[in-house]
Structures are given as structure tokens and as C-alpha cells.
Design a protein around this motif. Structure first.
Motif, mmCIF file in Angstrom:
data_model
loop_
_atom_site.group_PDB
_atom_site.id
_atom_site.type_symbol
_atom_site.label_atom_id
_atom_site.label_comp_id
_atom_site.label_asym_id
_atom_site.label_seq_id
_atom_site.Cartn_x
_atom_site.Cartn_y
_atom_site.Cartn_z
ATOM 1 N N MET A 227 -0.668 -7.614 1.331
ATOM 2 C CA MET A 227 0.018 -8.018 0.110
ATOM 3 C C MET A 227 0.632 -6.811 -0.597
ATOM 4 N N ILE A 228 -0.122 -5.720 -0.707
ATOM 5 C CA ILE A 228 0.389 -4.520 -1.373
ATOM 6 C C ILE A 228 1.552 -3.924 -0.577
ATOM 7 N N GLY A 229 1.436 -3.932 0.754
ATOM 8 C CA GLY A 229 2.528 -3.431 1.578
ATOM 9 C C GLY A 229 3.805 -4.228 1.360
ATOM 10 N N ASN A 230 3.684 -5.553 1.275
ATOM 11 C CA ASN A 230 4.860 -6.388 1.032
ATOM 12 C C ASN A 230 5.451 -6.133 -0.349
ATOM 13 N N LEU A 231 4.590 -5.993 -1.352
ATOM 14 C CA LEU A 231 5.075 -5.746 -2.707
ATOM 15 C C LEU A 231 5.808 -4.412 -2.812
ATOM 16 N N LEU A 232 5.221 -3.356 -2.250
ATOM 17 C CA LEU A 232 5.848 -2.041 -2.323
ATOM 18 C C LEU A 232 7.166 -2.010 -1.548
ATOM 19 N N GLY A 233 7.182 -2.650 -0.376
ATOM 20 C CA GLY A 233 8.416 -2.700 0.404
ATOM 21 C C GLY A 233 9.519 -3.434 -0.336
ATOM 22 N N PHE A 234 9.158 -4.493 -1.035
ATOM 23 C CA PHE A 234 10.146 -5.254 -1.799
ATOM 24 C C PHE A 234 10.670 -4.445 -2.982
ATOM 25 N N LEU A 235 9.777 -3.828 -3.734
ATOM 26 C CA LEU A 235 10.182 -3.094 -4.933
ATOM 27 C C LEU A 235 11.086 -1.899 -4.601
ATOM 28 N N VAL A 236 10.729 -1.151 -3.557
ATOM 29 C CA VAL A 236 11.498 0.049 -3.238
ATOM 30 C C VAL A 236 12.853 -0.305 -2.624
ATOM 31 N N SER A 237 13.018 -1.548 -2.167
ATOM 32 C CA SER A 237 14.285 -1.955 -1.565
ATOM 33 C C SER A 237 15.419 -1.977 -2.573
ATOM 34 N N PHE A 238 15.099 -1.974 -3.858
ATOM 35 C CA PHE A 238 16.157 -2.014 -4.870
ATOM 36 C C PHE A 238 16.748 -0.630 -5.149
ATOM 37 N N GLY B 32 3.837 -11.867 7.630
ATOM 38 C CA GLY B 32 2.672 -12.578 7.123
ATOM 39 C C GLY B 32 1.372 -12.081 7.710
ATOM 40 N N PHE B 33 1.382 -11.733 8.988
ATOM 41 C CA PHE B 33 0.151 -11.356 9.674
ATOM 42 C C PHE B 33 -0.287 -9.934 9.363
ATOM 43 N N ALA B 34 0.685 -9.019 9.239
ATOM 44 C CA ALA B 34 0.326 -7.606 9.081
ATOM 45 C C ALA B 34 1.119 -6.887 8.000
ATOM 46 N N GLY B 35 1.995 -7.595 7.280
ATOM 47 C CA GLY B 35 2.832 -6.925 6.279
ATOM 48 C C GLY B 35 3.816 -5.973 6.918
ATOM 49 N N MET B 36 4.143 -6.183 8.192
ATOM 50 C CA MET B 36 4.992 -5.268 8.958
ATOM 51 C C MET B 36 6.174 -6.010 9.583
ATOM 52 N N PRO B 37 7.262 -6.195 8.860
ATOM 53 C CA PRO B 37 8.420 -6.869 9.452
ATOM 54 C C PRO B 37 9.205 -5.981 10.409
ATOM 55 N N GLY B 38 8.871 -4.691 10.473
ATOM 56 C CA GLY B 38 9.701 -3.734 11.188
ATOM 57 C C GLY B 38 9.648 -3.692 12.700
ATOM 58 N N PRO B 39 8.479 -3.780 13.345
ATOM 59 C CA PRO B 39 8.428 -3.567 14.796
ATOM 60 C C PRO B 39 9.429 -4.362 15.628
ATOM 61 N N PRO B 40 9.704 -5.648 15.359
ATOM 62 C CA PRO B 40 10.723 -6.334 16.154
ATOM 63 C C PRO B 40 12.149 -5.923 15.778
ATOM 64 N N VAL B 41 12.322 -5.499 14.529
ATOM 65 C CA VAL B 41 13.661 -5.204 14.021
ATOM 66 C C VAL B 41 14.166 -3.842 14.488
ATOM 67 N N VAL B 42 13.268 -2.871 14.560
ATOM 68 C CA VAL B 42 13.680 -1.504 14.891
ATOM 69 C C VAL B 42 14.347 -1.410 16.262
ATOM 70 N N PRO B 43 13.754 -1.932 17.345
ATOM 71 C CA PRO B 43 14.442 -1.858 18.638
ATOM 72 C C PRO B 43 15.768 -2.609 18.640
ATOM 73 N N LEU C 178 -1.236 -6.725 -7.409
ATOM 74 C CA LEU C 178 -0.033 -6.379 -8.174
ATOM 75 C C LEU C 178 -0.233 -5.077 -8.929
ATOM 76 N N TRP C 179 -1.398 -4.932 -9.594
ATOM 77 C CA TRP C 179 -1.644 -3.705 -10.359
ATOM 78 C C TRP C 179 -1.739 -2.486 -9.435
ATOM 79 N N LEU C 180 -2.376 -2.648 -8.279
ATOM 80 C CA LEU C 180 -2.458 -1.536 -7.335
ATOM 81 C C LEU C 180 -1.076 -1.162 -6.807
ATOM 82 N N ALA C 181 -0.264 -2.161 -6.525
ATOM 83 C CA ALA C 181 1.090 -1.891 -6.036
ATOM 84 C C ALA C 181 1.903 -1.151 -7.094
ATOM 85 N N LEU C 182 1.797 -1.577 -8.337
ATOM 86 C CA LEU C 182 2.536 -0.906 -9.419
ATOM 87 C C LEU C 182 2.039 0.525 -9.616
#
Length: 244
Positions: free
Chosen positions: A50-61, A143-154, A196-200
Motif C-alpha cells: 500500500m505504501i509503495g503504491n501511494l508513494l509511486g502515485f504521489l511522486v508521479s506528479f 495488487g500482489f506486490a505493489g510493483m507494476p514495473g517488471p512487465p512494463v520495463v522489457p 497514509l501517514w507513513l507514506a506522507l
């Protein structure tokens, strides 16, 4: 101790967050791949995701206007398909035990690293099936690991496209998938205020690291950038294996 965390765990989390932010700014990915496993050492895996998803979303801006302008059309298709698959990833995370989850994540990281090492396809344009499959895999891993990247990078690194386009396309996918991942977690009752507080609290470190990485990105040649991006995946794969 703060919020049940030792000072050592806090220092480790802050350092890992800064490093992951630098890698994200430089390579365009790697934030969750590097950060989630480290956070999972100190807090439950579901909270780390959850924290990984939140941080990835926030920094995307950060620098979003230029990012969107450089994004390839395929990124929006992948992101849209991924959103539909995210709930299945969360359900799989809830059903799998910690040992099985770590094994599957390690296999995914290794597979992505091997895919990047395969010969490039300079004239290859992915078809609809490859694009949709990439989206499904990215959503499941969000959803499973907070890691959308591995399929996208290759998908982007093996093609002969400008690093700026590949980097922006990956970042745009992560903006959508990780924002949706955090939202779906709330709807499924898997998110709590503590994440949320940890992510912030960690966000300033991600932002600082992302700024440093972005500055470095414009000063290296395309070949070096691809080596660095591949090296990040390799390090993630090694770390996942060692964690087993």
C-alpha cells in the motif's frame, strides 16, 4: 520507537526511500521494486504494498506535464488494462502465504531481468495481444506486490525508442496503476490511515531522490541509461532471490 518501529527500521526505511527515489528519477522505474521488499522487513507485506503504491502515485506528479507529452500511446492502453486486473492481484496477495508470495515475486523479478537481457528488437512494434498481456501482468503485480514495473520495463527497453519516451511512458503507467492500486485497496478494505501517514512521512525523501535522479538522467547517454535500467532490474532480482 515511533509507531511501533525501531530507530534502526526507521533509518533503513528513510535510506531505502531516498535511494529508490533516485533510481526512479534516473531510470523511470524501480521505486516499488526496490522499496517494497525493504519495507516488508519492518511492516506487514500488505502495508508495504500500500505504501509503495501511494508513494509511486504521489511522486508521479513531479514534472507531469513533460512526462505526459513524451508518453507513447501504448502506455495508456497498458494502464487501462492494468487497472482492471489490480483487484485480482490483491485477492491473490490475500490468498497466498508469505513464502509463496516471496517466491512468485522473485520469479517475476528474474523473468523481467532476463527479458531485458534478450536481444533488442529495433524494428519491433508490439501488437495488441502483447500490449494487453503487459497490462494484465502489470495490474496483477500492482495488487500482489505493489510493483507494476517488471512487465512494463522489457516492453519499452527492448525496443529502439528514445530513452525519454520509454521513461515517460513507464512513469505514466505507474501514475495510473499505483493511483488505482491505492484507491482499490481502500475500496477492498485493505488500506488504513497508518499507511497514509507513513507514506506522507516518507514522501519528502522520495521527492528529493527523484529530483536528484531526474537531474542525472539528462546528463548520461542513451546506452548508459539502458545499462543502468537493466542493472536496477538485476539488483531487484538478486535481492528477491536472497530474500528467499
Amino acid at each position: 520507537m515511533i509507531a511501533g518501529l525501531t530507530w534502526g527500521a526507521i533509518a533503513l526505511g528513510l535510506t531505502a526511500t531516498l535511494v529508490a527515489g533516485v533510481v526512479r528519477g534516473l531510470a523511470g522505474f524501480g521505486l516499488a521494486i526496490l522499496l517494497v521488499p525493504v519495507l516488508a522487513l519492518a511492516i506487514p507485506p500488505v502495508e508495504a504494498v500500500m505504501i509503495g503504491n501511494l508513494l509511486g502515485f504521489l511522486v508521479s506528479f513531479a514534472h507531469i506535464r513533460k512526462q505526459v507529452a513524451d508518453t507513447e500511446r501504448s502506455a495508456w492502453i497498458i494502464a487501462g488494462v492494468a487497472v482492471l486486473a489490480i483487484p485480482l492481484g490483491y485477492l491473490a496477495l490475500g490468498a497466498a502465504g508469505p513464502a509463496l508470495a516471496r517466491l512468485l515475486i522473485a520469479l517475476v523479478a528474474i523473468g523481467a531481468f532476463v527479458a531485458v537481457l534478450l536481444p533488442k528488437k529495433p524494428h519491433h512494434t508490439p501488437g495488441p495481444k502483447e500490449t494487453v498481456a503487459t497490462g494484465v501482468a502489470s495490474g496483477l503485480l500492482t495488487g500482489f506486490a505493489g510493483m507494476p514495473g517488471p512487465p512494463v520495463v522489457p516492453y519499452y527497453l527492448r525496443r529502439d525508442i528514445a530513452p525519454a519516451v520509454a521513461r515517460a511512458s513507464m512513469m505514466s503507467i505507474f501514475l495510473v496503476t499505483q493511483g488505482a492500486g491505492a484507491t482499490i485497496a481502500v475500496l477492498l478494505g485493505k488500506a488504513h490511515w497508518e499507511e497514509l501517514w507513513l507514506a506522507l512521512a516518507l514522501f519528502p525523501m522520495v521527492l528529493a531522490g527523484n529530483w536528484l535522479g531526474t537531474r542525472a538522467f539528462g546528463r548520461i547517454d542513451p546506452r548508459a541509461w539502458r545499462y543502468i535500467a537493466g542493472g536496477v532490474l538485476g539488483a531487484a532480482a538478486l535481492g528477491a532471490v536472497l530474500k528467499l
